[in-house]
Each structure stands twice: as structure tokens, then as C-alpha cells.
Scaffold this active site. Sequence first.
Site, PDB file in Angstrom:
ATOM      1  N   ASP A  36      -5.311   5.676   6.416  1.00  0.00           N
ATOM      2  CA  ASP A  36      -5.846   4.942   5.270  1.00  0.00           C
ATOM      3  C   ASP A  36      -7.368   4.835   5.319  1.00  0.00           C
ATOM      4  O   ASP A  36      -7.932   4.250   6.253  1.00  0.00           O
ATOM      5  CB  ASP A  36      -5.257   3.535   5.220  1.00  0.00           C
ATOM      6  CG  ASP A  36      -3.815   3.528   4.737  1.00  0.00           C
ATOM      7  OD1 ASP A  36      -3.551   4.087   3.660  1.00  0.00           O
ATOM      8  OD2 ASP A  36      -2.958   2.968   5.438  1.00  0.00           O
ATOM      9  N   ASP A 177       4.505   3.429  -0.177  1.00  0.00           N
ATOM     10  CA  ASP A 177       3.467   2.896   0.704  1.00  0.00           C
ATOM     11  C   ASP A 177       3.280   1.404   0.453  1.00  0.00           C
ATOM     12  O   ASP A 177       2.836   0.996  -0.621  1.00  0.00           O
ATOM     13  CB  ASP A 177       2.150   3.639   0.438  1.00  0.00           C
ATOM     14  CG  ASP A 177       1.027   3.217   1.383  1.00  0.00           C
ATOM     15  OD1 ASP A 177       1.268   2.385   2.273  1.00  0.00           O
ATOM     16  OD2 ASP A 177      -0.092   3.743   1.225  1.00  0.00           O
TER      17      ASP A 177
END
Length: 223
Positions: A36, A177
Site C-alpha cells: 500500500d 481490500d
Amino acid sequence: MKKILLAPSILSANFSNLEKEIIDVMSSGADLIHFDVMDNHYVPNLTFGSMVLKSLRKSNITSRIDVHLMARPLENLIHDFLKAGADSIFFHPECTDHIDKILNIIKEYGCQTGLVFNPATSLCCLEHVIDKVDNIVLMGVNPGFGGQSFIDSTLGKIRKVRSIIENSKLKILLHIDGGVNLKNIADISRAGSDVFIVGSVVFESKNYFSILKKLREQANNIY
């Protein structure tokens, strides 16, 4: 039984020992790593850049790494992460005025592409670029922080995207996610997700092997 892929997000890992965390979680049964990238602009947090990925590759981390860019502008970042060793690069359509161009850049480098859709983001751009997309990521939370609760309405969006993928006849992986845990992973799997991006539920566990095994079992418990 469909293939379940578990992708730990290192956003929830111990940053001071990142190489070991990746080795440990991969050897415990994870399928790939979710990386991320947050810029404190598009989302209210700041994580890591391409130099961290480059260092991990130099440390002989060979696992598949999906880079999720929560940042804008994208153009320079795309090139930096391609050079650093990303296997896939995912981005949010609203972070660029040139979705098709960005997808082409990633494809030309031999890297997999991915589009990421926030809970309230329209799927309309898929109609025009789906043939260039290898992965579709649906956010189960609003991006920016780990450890959030799953937004239940995302299940309907998963079913919708699953239908779009099947109608396209293309080989596209559908990822979820955010907010995935033992209580909801079966429902998410039943709705049509292939890849489950898991963060705090894994890295806050004392036993990576045990929690990954339980998650996989629950994800397969869909009948």
C-alpha cells in the site's frame, strides 16, 4: 473448489522488520504481498515509496508484490515502481485524467494492471478499458487506514463486478481490500472475490500460519 488467494497487506506489518515479516507471512501460507502506497494527499496517511520496494527486491524477496497506489499524480510513481520491481500496479481511476494511457504504460513494461474502486466510486470506466485490466480491486473500506470495519454494501458491488468479469470472458482477478476477517470472508468469497487482501487480522495474530489457514478454510466454506 475455487482457488483462494490470500494477500497480506504490509500496511499492518512491523515496518522496522519488514523483510522478516514478508518472509514469515509467505512461508506461513500467504500467496502474494499487497504493498500500500499512500501519499498524505489522495488519502490522509503516508506510508512508503519505491525505494522500500527496491530494497526488498535487493534483499532477495521474490514473492509477487502488488503495488496499490493511493496517490496522485501517478505518472512518475508508475515508472518508479515499475523499475523497483512491482509485479502488478493498481491505481484508482480518479487519480488520473488518462486511465487508458496509464494502463498502457504498465502493460508495455510487462507488468500486470489493476483498477481500484472505492466504496462509492462508479464502475463506469470498466466499459471502456476492461480489455486492458488484469485485476479489479474493490475497497471494502474507505482508503487511508488499516483496521477499519467492512462496509456491507460492498457485497453487492462484488456480485456486480463478478458478473461483469464473467460476461467479458476475460481472465481478471477480483480482489477485496479492507475489513476482511474470519467472520465475513465466507460471505465475501460467496459474492465472487478471488483475492482477499488481509491486514490487521493477520499481522496482529501471534501465529501467521494458523490465521492464514483459518481464513482459507472459511473462504472455501461457501456452500
